[in-house]
Design an enzyme around this catalytic site. Sequence first.
Site, PDB file in Angstrom:
ATOM      1  CE  LYS A 199      41.408  41.537  39.081  1.00 20.54           C
ATOM      2  NZ  LYS A 199      42.450  42.159  37.841  1.00 20.54           N
ATOM      3  CE  LYS A 252      41.843  41.335  42.135  1.00 20.04           C
ATOM      4  NZ  LYS A 252      42.612  42.290  41.646  1.00 20.04           N
TER       5      LYS A 252
HETATM    6  C1  PBG Z   1      42.916  45.367  37.720  1.00 20.64           C
HETATM    7  C2  PBG Z   1      42.297  45.304  38.647  1.00 20.64           C
HETATM    8  C3  PBG Z   1      41.843  45.526  40.069  1.00 20.64           C
HETATM    9  C4  PBG Z   1      41.749  45.262  40.745  1.00 20.64           C
HETATM   10  C5  PBG Z   1      43.347  45.362  41.201  1.00 20.64           C
HETATM   11  N1  PBG Z   1      43.473  45.335  39.687  1.00 20.64           N
HETATM   12  C6  PBG Z   1      40.056  46.301  39.541  1.00 20.64           C
HETATM   13  C7  PBG Z   1      39.177  44.928  37.706  1.00 20.64           C
HETATM   14  O1  PBG Z   1      39.463  44.455  37.820  1.00 20.64           O
HETATM   15  O2  PBG Z   1      38.281  45.260  37.807  1.00 20.64           O
HETATM   16  C8  PBG Z   1      40.434  45.719  42.079  1.00 20.64           C
HETATM   17  C9  PBG Z   1      41.554  45.200  43.079  1.00 20.64           C
HETATM   18  C10 PBG Z   1      40.810  45.035  44.925  1.00 20.64           C
HETATM   19  O3  PBG Z   1      39.990  45.284  44.111  1.00 20.64           O
HETATM   20  O4  PBG Z   1      41.245  45.744  45.702  1.00 20.64           O
HETATM   21  N2  PBG Z   1      43.615  47.009  37.339  1.00 20.64           N
END
Ligand code: PBG
Length: 328
Positions: A199, A252
Amino acid sequence: MRKLVHRPRRLRRSPALRNLARETHLSVHDFVLPLFVSEKVQQRRLIASMPGVFQLSAKEVADDARAARDLGLQAILLFGIPEQKDEQASGAYAEDGIVQKALRAIKSKCPELVTITDVCLCEYMSHGHCGVTRIDGDHFHVLNDETVELLVKTALSHAAAGADIVAPSDMMDGRVGAIREALDERGFDQTSIMSYAAKFASAFYGPFREAAESPPQFGDRRSYQMDFANANEALREVALDVDEGADIVMVKPALPYMDILWRVRERFRKPTAVYHVSGEYAMVKSAVEKGFLNERDAVIEIMTALKRAGADIIVTYWARELARWLRE
Ligand code: PBG
């Protein structure tokens, strides 16, 4: 002119020949629909930066989950927005927390729908970070092991409320192993883990933070999410999560990271998910609203490309539309 033996264009002549030669086929089973459930809403509330995406009440989320199932979708990914936030994220693992309530409501209506829950603390923390923080002067740290303890509690409470898959998205070290061990100890050995293994600290989460009401109140997430310049580091992160027992690994965001997606799938041969995130969605949606892009053509092309690049599972805010388009 020399007579050509190889004429690749032969197989592009007609729709039927193109269908015959096509390598990648989308199916409704590829997609996971994210749903936002909020303790603060009575009636669905549109998220301005994500047209077509709503914050829902616990009752509405069960209705939407059923509607998704009726469209042929098999899985949803749940995010919760609590009424109260604090510095221990207690809403994340409360027995009657919003996600726990929503899970029970969904499971009572559609027991066969695969429920995946986002396991993260940012929505439940008053400061909006994904873990327990300590501030030293003008620096802050996210405390890894203290955070992992809370993530374990959260994952257990989701499993107890009926989650089929828990999806830790926080990027703390060691959380997959800790969650696996705790699940097994409590008899949830059938609950799977989908880890957000690679991520990246990305600009493309912007609209989500409005949807989940989770922007960090100070600093940013670069001390725990990954540097987008790094690919080898991503592979090392995935290797750790696989080692610790992740059943599904995720990359991601999606489009800017297709090289990572491809390498993760090739190297680990695990079920591989990709999250086409809020900013990627908003980007296409705004071009569509201006009349610059045809939505259906653009979305089908993006999703096919992600699958071609190795995604077995695609998390997308277009899951419902895709289910409809693929039926026609
Ligand atoms: C964290 C989380 C995020 C997303 C999914 N889980 C946000 C982040 O890390 O700031 C982002 C998903 C998206 O942008 O569609 N709970």
